[in-house]
Write an enzyme that holds these catalytic residues in place. Structure first.
Site, PDB file in Angstrom:
ATOM      1  N   LYS A   1     121.374  -6.585  32.632  1.00 27.79           N
ATOM      2  CA  LYS A   1     121.627  -6.078  33.987  1.00 27.79           C
ATOM      3  C   LYS A   1     120.888  -6.950  34.987  1.00 27.79           C
ATOM      4  CE  LYS A   1     118.238  -4.801  35.569  1.00 27.79           C
ATOM      5  NZ  LYS A   1     116.916  -5.464  35.875  1.00 27.79           N
TER       6      LYS A   1
ATOM      7  N   TYR B   1     119.313   0.801  38.481  1.00 25.58           N
ATOM      8  CA  TYR B   1     118.972   1.945  37.621  1.00 25.58           C
ATOM      9  C   TYR B   1     119.142   3.261  38.377  1.00 25.58           C
ATOM     10  CZ  TYR B   1     116.686  -1.250  34.311  1.00 25.58           C
ATOM     11  OH  TYR B   1     116.413  -2.238  33.403  1.00 25.58           O
TER      12      TYR B   1
HETATM   13  P1  NAD Z   1     112.365 -14.461  33.211  1.00 22.75           P
HETATM   14  O1  NAD Z   1     112.223 -15.218  34.470  1.00 22.75           O
HETATM   15  O2  NAD Z   1     111.120 -14.000  32.532  1.00 22.75           O
HETATM   16  O3  NAD Z   1     113.209 -15.311  32.147  1.00 22.75           O
HETATM   17  C1  NAD Z   1     114.372 -16.001  32.513  1.00 22.75           C
HETATM   18  C2  NAD Z   1     114.647 -17.065  31.469  1.00 22.75           C
HETATM   19  O4  NAD Z   1     115.768 -17.844  31.899  1.00 22.75           O
HETATM   20  C3  NAD Z   1     113.486 -18.043  31.262  1.00 22.75           C
HETATM   21  O5  NAD Z   1     113.311 -18.275  29.901  1.00 22.75           O
HETATM   22  C4  NAD Z   1     113.953 -19.303  31.968  1.00 22.75           C
HETATM   23  O6  NAD Z   1     113.435 -20.486  31.379  1.00 22.75           O
HETATM   24  C5  NAD Z   1     115.457 -19.226  31.782  1.00 22.75           C
HETATM   25  N1  NAD Z   1     116.210 -20.004  32.777  1.00 22.75           N
HETATM   26  C6  NAD Z   1     117.244 -20.780  32.502  1.00 22.75           C
HETATM   27  N2  NAD Z   1     117.712 -21.373  33.616  1.00 22.75           N
HETATM   28  C7  NAD Z   1     116.939 -20.949  34.607  1.00 22.75           C
HETATM   29  C8  NAD Z   1     116.917 -21.217  36.010  1.00 22.75           C
HETATM   30  N3  NAD Z   1     117.819 -22.014  36.597  1.00 22.75           N
HETATM   31  N4  NAD Z   1     115.976 -20.630  36.749  1.00 22.75           N
HETATM   32  C9  NAD Z   1     115.086 -19.781  36.194  1.00 22.75           C
HETATM   33  N5  NAD Z   1     115.056 -19.480  34.869  1.00 22.75           N
HETATM   34  C10 NAD Z   1     115.974 -20.061  34.093  1.00 22.75           C
HETATM   35  O7  NAD Z   1     113.316 -13.229  33.511  1.00 22.75           O
HETATM   36  P2  NAD Z   1     113.459 -11.883  32.671  1.00 22.75           P
HETATM   37  O8  NAD Z   1     112.544 -10.871  33.239  1.00 22.75           O
HETATM   38  O9  NAD Z   1     113.392 -12.165  31.236  1.00 22.75           O
HETATM   39  O10 NAD Z   1     114.931 -11.441  33.111  1.00 22.75           O
HETATM   40  C11 NAD Z   1     116.089 -11.999  32.508  1.00 22.75           C
HETATM   41  C12 NAD Z   1     117.233 -10.994  32.625  1.00 22.75           C
HETATM   42  O11 NAD Z   1     116.868  -9.814  31.932  1.00 22.75           O
HETATM   43  C13 NAD Z   1     117.558 -10.548  34.054  1.00 22.75           C
HETATM   44  O12 NAD Z   1     118.917 -10.316  34.174  1.00 22.75           O
HETATM   45  C14 NAD Z   1     116.786  -9.258  34.193  1.00 22.75           C
HETATM   46  O13 NAD Z   1     117.332  -8.386  35.162  1.00 22.75           O
HETATM   47  C15 NAD Z   1     116.936  -8.705  32.808  1.00 22.75           C
HETATM   48  N6  NAD Z   1     115.872  -7.758  32.469  1.00 22.75           N
HETATM   49  C16 NAD Z   1     116.232  -6.562  31.981  1.00 22.75           C
HETATM   50  C17 NAD Z   1     115.279  -5.621  31.660  1.00 22.75           C
HETATM   51  C18 NAD Z   1     115.699  -4.297  31.088  1.00 22.75           C
HETATM   52  O14 NAD Z   1     114.857  -3.412  30.995  1.00 22.75           O
HETATM   53  N7  NAD Z   1     116.950  -4.156  30.677  1.00 22.75           N
HETATM   54  C19 NAD Z   1     113.933  -5.916  31.853  1.00 22.75           C
HETATM   55  C20 NAD Z   1     113.589  -7.167  32.338  1.00 22.75           C
HETATM   56  C21 NAD Z   1     114.571  -8.096  32.647  1.00 22.75           C
END
Ligand code: NAD
Length: 367
Positions: free
Chosen positions: A138, A224
């Site tokens: 999401k 959410y």
């Molecule tokens: P994050 O920033 O910690 O991780 C993002 C990942 O994408 C990194 O590994 C990064 O290297 C990679 N990436 C690839 N291309 C990129 C770019 N151009 N710019 C930035 N990063 C890039 O983010 P996250 O918190 O892991 O979130 C990722 C997804 O998961 C989002 O859609 C977020 O909404 C979702 N999420 C969901 C929940 C949940 O409870 N369902 C919780 C946290 C995050």
């Protein structure tokens, strides 16, 4: 999934979410994998950031119908660390360029897209075209039109698509759905819900860039609260009016900080919501003709809690992500639509789109 073991809040805190959850999951999940352990499906995580590393990979150590089989990352150092930590063979490690060759890898059944929002559509469609079933995090995409394209591409490729809506597998949330949708205390007259956290992280992070995130607190946290209202009522909203507040314009240059909205539902309930990158919120309160119920925390994964008519719910917490991924693996095995299919993501993004339109117009907008 029916609750099997009741775990008190104190037990939950003592054993930690994984310990308590593993106990519950161990006995509650589909017997499919137990009957045939060789049939566990392989999941490849795309994007090894905070959520993959902090939640999904650990949860995959507790799943029964699927396991962490592969990774897709743009960072070679991460590939090495993950490979050692999770015993992932070199042949199951991809980068964003060679990702499409995953099509020839029989170890990978499901691709889980855990990237910045702007990349969800591309990788979902590439995964489906590579013949893999997909879970996408999401918010599903930048807008509802992109979400529809993702649904269509997966249908065309004959692959299942699910959104990472872990709460649909969470017992407190399931109880709220039951109380609201079955009108256990009569018609719902009011829902008030909020989700947010105080963002003090890297000012250059993708979450603060409109092109990568689509929006701010509304896209990330508000989704959410929008869904909370939808699953409490079991109805789809028809119109929305929204306002916003920005107290740190230098920090939130491109994206929304705090957004307030009122939703019109066909049943006439008064439904208010808010999202924020500047307040620590996380509750859902529902009032019905003959009772009330609430969750707080309502949306996290560190343990939910709730009350019904002022009395504690006393429901156990689980590892939400393990339950979510195990359920999708079962859906794939049985060729059955997930309870959180792509269409569910489209519904939420239609509301998000209408909220942004209302912020522009200052008026009620149709959904
Ligand atoms: P994050 O920033 O910690 O991780 C993002 C990942 O994408 C990194 O590994 C990064 O290297 C990679 N990436 C690839 N291309 C990129 C770019 N151009 N710019 C930035 N990063 C890039 O983010 P996250 O918190 O892991 O979130 C990722 C997804 O998961 C989002 O859609 C977020 O909404 C979702 N999420 C969901 C929940 C949940 O409870 N369902 C919780 C946290 C995050």
């Amino acid at each position: 999934m029916k609750p099997i073991i009741k775990t008190s809040r104190r037990d939950f805190i003592r054993t930690g979410s994984l310990g308590a959850g593993a106990l519950v999951l161990g006995s509650a999940l589909s017997s499919l994998a137990l009957a045939n352990p060789a049939k566990r499906l392989g999941i490849a995580l795309v994007g090894l950031g905070g959520y993959s590393g902090g939640q999904l990979a650990p949860a995959l150590q507790h799943t029964q119908n699927c396991y962490l089989a592969g990774i897709v990352t743009g960072t070679p150092a991460k590939a090495e660390t993950w490979s050692k930590k999770y015993n992932i063979p070199q042949k199951n490690i991809y980068n964003y360029q060679n990702f499409d060759s995953i099509a020839h890898n029989p170890d990978i059944d499901i691709v889980y897209v855990v990237l910045p929002v702007s990349m969800h559509k591309e990788f979902t469609i590439r995964a489906a075209n590579a013949g893999k079933h997909v879970i996408c995090e999401k918010p599903m995409a930048l807008n509802a039109a992109d979400c529809r394209e993702m649904v269509a591409a997966c249908k065309q490729a004959n692959k299942l698509l699910s959104i990472g809506y872990r709460l649909h597998f969470e017992p407190h949330t399931q109880e709220v759905m039951r109380l609201g949708q079955k009108q256990v205390f009569g018609k719902i007259t009011k829902v008030d819900t909020a989700n947010g956290f105080t963002y003090n992280g890297d000012p250059n992070a993708w979450r603060l860039k409109k092109a990568l995130a689509g929006g701010g607190g509304l896209m990330d946290m508000g989704i959410y609260a929008i869904q909370g209202a939808r699953y409490t009522l079991g109805q789809e909203p028809v119109a929305v009016k929204a306002t916003q507040e920005k107290t740190r314009p230098d920090f939130f240059k491109e994206v929304d900080e705090t957004v307030f909205w009122e939703l019109k539902f066909p049943g006439g309930a008064k439904v208010t919501g808010k999202s924020s990158y500047n307040h620590d919120w996380g509750y859902l309160r529902a009032t019905a003709e003959k009772g009330s119920f609430e969750l707080e925390p309502a949306y996290g994964y560190g343990g939910l809690d709730g009350k019904v008519n002022g009395k504690p719910m006393q429901i156990h917490n689980i590892i939400q992500q393990a339950a979510q991924m195990d359920d999708f693996a079962t859906c794939v095995t049985l060729n059955k639509t997930s309870r959180v299919p792509g269409e569910e993501g489209v519904k939420d993004m239609k509301v998000v789109d209408a909220i942004y339109r209302s912020l522009e117009s200052g008026k009620w907008e149709k959904i």
